[in-house]
Design a protein around this motif. Structure first.
Motif, PDB file in Angstrom:
ATOM      1  N   GLU A 172      58.391  20.439  25.163  1.00  0.00           N
ATOM      2  CA  GLU A 172      58.566  21.589  24.040  1.00  0.00           C
ATOM      3  C   GLU A 172      59.238  19.883  23.486  1.00  0.00           C
ATOM      4  O   GLU A 172      59.143  20.115  22.666  1.00  0.00           O
ATOM      5  CB  GLU A 172      60.401  21.838  24.464  1.00  0.00           C
ATOM      6  CG  GLU A 172      60.027  22.783  25.082  1.00  0.00           C
ATOM      7  CD  GLU A 172      59.671  24.224  24.307  1.00  0.00           C
ATOM      8  OE1 GLU A 172      59.595  23.407  22.943  1.00  0.00           O
ATOM      9  OE2 GLU A 172      58.865  24.657  24.478  1.00  0.00           O
ATOM     10  N   PHE A 173      58.928  18.703  23.303  1.00  0.00           N
ATOM     11  CA  PHE A 173      59.727  17.575  22.919  1.00  0.00           C
ATOM     12  C   PHE A 173      58.570  16.215  22.873  1.00  0.00           C
ATOM     13  O   PHE A 173      58.752  15.697  21.714  1.00  0.00           O
ATOM     14  CB  PHE A 173      60.709  16.672  23.522  1.00  0.00           C
ATOM     15  CG  PHE A 173      62.150  17.510  23.404  1.00  0.00           C
ATOM     16  CD1 PHE A 173      63.039  17.093  22.381  1.00  0.00           C
ATOM     17  CD2 PHE A 173      62.194  18.731  24.492  1.00  0.00           C
ATOM     18  CE1 PHE A 173      64.277  17.432  22.288  1.00  0.00           C
ATOM     19  CE2 PHE A 173      64.164  18.739  24.351  1.00  0.00           C
ATOM     20  CZ  PHE A 173      64.681  18.821  23.770  1.00  0.00           C
ATOM     21  N   ARG A 203      63.862  28.286  22.903  1.00  0.00           N
ATOM     22  CA  ARG A 203      62.764  28.001  24.537  1.00  0.00           C
ATOM     23  C   ARG A 203      63.664  26.674  25.025  1.00  0.00           C
ATOM     24  O   ARG A 203      63.847  25.982  26.709  1.00  0.00           O
ATOM     25  CB  ARG A 203      61.603  27.920  23.259  1.00  0.00           C
ATOM     26  CG  ARG A 203      60.872  28.866  23.201  1.00  0.00           C
ATOM     27  CD  ARG A 203      59.187  27.855  23.873  1.00  0.00           C
ATOM     28  NE  ARG A 203      58.807  27.059  22.651  1.00  0.00           N
ATOM     29  CZ  ARG A 203      58.162  27.096  21.705  1.00  0.00           C
ATOM     30  NH1 ARG A 203      59.015  28.396  21.001  1.00  0.00           N
ATOM     31  NH2 ARG A 203      58.559  26.054  20.479  1.00  0.00           N
ATOM     32  N   VAL A 204      63.953  25.787  24.223  1.00  0.00           N
ATOM     33  CA  VAL A 204      65.059  24.597  24.929  1.00  0.00           C
ATOM     34  C   VAL A 204      66.036  24.869  25.324  1.00  0.00           C
ATOM     35  O   VAL A 204      66.337  24.262  27.298  1.00  0.00           O
ATOM     36  CB  VAL A 204      65.431  23.259  23.522  1.00  0.00           C
ATOM     37  CG1 VAL A 204      65.790  21.759  24.664  1.00  0.00           C
ATOM     38  CG2 VAL A 204      64.218  22.737  23.200  1.00  0.00           C
ATOM     39  N   GLY A 259      68.501  25.335  30.659  1.00  0.00           N
ATOM     40  CA  GLY A 259      68.921  26.855  32.014  1.00  0.00           C
ATOM     41  C   GLY A 259      67.908  26.261  33.413  1.00  0.00           C
ATOM     42  O   GLY A 259      68.653  26.751  34.292  1.00  0.00           O
ATOM     43  N   ASP A 260      66.360  26.645  33.326  1.00  0.00           N
ATOM     44  CA  ASP A 260      66.005  26.244  34.350  1.00  0.00           C
ATOM     45  C   ASP A 260      66.029  24.867  35.039  1.00  0.00           C
ATOM     46  O   ASP A 260      66.337  24.858  36.087  1.00  0.00           O
ATOM     47  CB  ASP A 260      64.506  26.738  34.041  1.00  0.00           C
ATOM     48  CG  ASP A 260      63.999  28.001  33.805  1.00  0.00           C
ATOM     49  OD1 ASP A 260      63.532  29.093  33.952  1.00  0.00           O
ATOM     50  OD2 ASP A 260      62.996  28.659  32.575  1.00  0.00           O
ATOM     51  N   ALA A 268      73.734  28.131  30.140  1.00  0.00           N
ATOM     52  CA  ALA A 268      72.465  28.140  30.000  1.00  0.00           C
ATOM     53  C   ALA A 268      71.805  28.416  31.280  1.00  0.00           C
ATOM     54  O   ALA A 268      70.823  29.212  31.645  1.00  0.00           O
ATOM     55  CB  ALA A 268      71.296  26.559  29.465  1.00  0.00           C
ATOM     56  N   ALA A 269      71.947  28.343  32.470  1.00  0.00           N
ATOM     57  CA  ALA A 269      72.190  28.256  33.774  1.00  0.00           C
ATOM     58  C   ALA A 269      72.134  29.441  34.295  1.00  0.00           C
ATOM     59  O   ALA A 269      70.990  31.022  34.461  1.00  0.00           O
ATOM     60  CB  ALA A 269      72.144  27.616  34.436  1.00  0.00           C
ATOM     61  N   VAL A 270      73.029  30.701  33.595  1.00  0.00           N
ATOM     62  CA  VAL A 270      74.133  31.810  34.052  1.00  0.00           C
ATOM     63  C   VAL A 270      72.988  32.663  33.084  1.00  0.00           C
ATOM     64  O   VAL A 270      72.718  33.736  33.415  1.00  0.00           O
ATOM     65  CB  VAL A 270      75.496  31.673  33.810  1.00  0.00           C
ATOM     66  CG1 VAL A 270      75.608  33.385  33.171  1.00  0.00           C
ATOM     67  CG2 VAL A 270      76.314  30.838  34.639  1.00  0.00           C
TER      68      VAL A 270
END
Lengths: 107, 107, 107, 107
Positions: C36-37, C57-58, C63-64, D83-85
C-alpha cells in the motif's frame, strides 16, 4: 504511438522506481509468495508445482520477485550474480566444511 | 576429510532447505535488506552505494536474497529468468504501453 | 447448526494455525501493508488516511496484521503488550537518552 | 540534561518515524521474527518457547513487531484493536460459519 507510450512509461518508471520504493516492492512481492505457502504442510509445499493452479501462481510470484530484485540491483549498480557468488565465497571461507544456513549461520 | 564435510553439509542442506523453509529464509533476508533502507530519505537511499560501509552491507544483503531465491527456484524446478520474462510478457500484453507497477497495476 | 459450523471452524483453525504458519501469515499480511505504501512519496504516505479508499485499505491491512500477530502471540503464550514494554525498557536501559531506531540502534 | 536528551530524542523520532519508514521498520522486524522460525520443523516451532534462549529471542522479536505496529498505527491515527475487530466482523459477515484463513480465504 507505441514509442511515445514507451517513453511516457519510462519516465513514470524512473519517478517511481527509486531504490527505496523498489525495496518495498520487493518486500511486497515476497509477502505474496509467502502467502502461497503459509497454510501448506511441508509435504504440500514440496509438491506445490504439481498442482497446475497453485504452481502457476507460485511461478508468477517468483517471476515478480525476480523482476523487482533485478530492477533494484540495476538501480543500485549491483550485479546480482556477482553479489550472490561473493557472498557464497565469503561464507565458505568462514565455515569451510560447514553449512550455509542464513541467519542461523551468522549467529 | 573436506569431502566428507561436503557430503554431510549436503545432507543437512537437503533436510533444511525445503520449499517452505526457503520461502521463509527469503523473507528473512528481504527483511534485512529492508532494514538497511528503512531510515534513509529517498535521496540517501538513491546514493547508498556511495557509502563504502552501507554499500557493502546492501550488496551482501542483495547477495543473500539472490542466493535464497535461486535455491528456492531450484527446489521448485523453476527457471528464474524464464519466470521473470513470462511475467513481464504477460503484463505487457495486459497493459500495452502502460506501466509495470506491481500490486498497483494489478488492482 | 451454527454451533457445529463453529466447532468445525475451530478444529480447522487449530490444524492450520501452527506457530510456523502464523509467522508466515503475519509476513504475508505485512507484505500487503508494504504494498500500500511502496509507490507513495513520504508526503503522500503521511496523508494516506485522508484518502477514503486508500485509507480504508490501510486500516484493513493493519487490522489483518494485528489479527495474526495476536493469534501468533496467543499460540506461543506471549503477552503482546508485556513483550513490547519489556523491549522498550531494555532499550531505554541500554540507550538512556538515545533513540530507539530498530536495527540501526542494534548495530 | 536527561530532559534535553529526551527532547532531542523526540525530535529525531519525528523526523525518522514517518509512516513510510515505520512500515519498512515493521517489515524488517517481521523479517527477523521469520528468521527465528525458518529452519524449525512445525513441531520445533510449536515448542520454541520451551527453549530459554530461542524463546527469549522470539519474545523480543514479537515485542519489536508490536512496538513498530503500535507506532505506525499511532502516526496514522488508527486504533489497533478497533482495526482488528472491524476486520474480524467483516470476515464473519462474509463467511458466516467459515474459517478466517487470511489470503486463502480472500481468494
Amino acid at each position: 504511438m507505441a514509442r511515445r507510450g514507451q517513453q511516457r512509461s519510462l519516465a513514470r518508471r524512473q519517478r517511481f522506481h527509486t531504490a527505496k520504493n523498489l525495496v518495498m516492492a520487493l518486500a511486497g512481492e515476497v509477502g505474496e509468495l509467502v502467502a502461497e505457502f503459509q497454510w501448506l504442510t511441508p509435504e504440500q509445499a514440496a509438491t506445490v508445482m504439481d498442482d497446475p493452479e497453485a504452481g502457476a501462481r507460485v511461478r508468477a510470484e517468483i517471476g515478480d520477485v525476480m523482476i523487482y530484485l533485478t530492477r533494484l540491483a540495476d538501480v543500485l549498480g549491483i550485479d546480482l550474480t556477482e553479489a550472490a557468488v561473493a557472498k557464497l565465497a565469503e561464507v565458505s571461507v568462514r565455515y569451510p566444511a560447514g553449512e550455509v544456513r542464513g541467519s542461523a549461520a551468522k549467529r
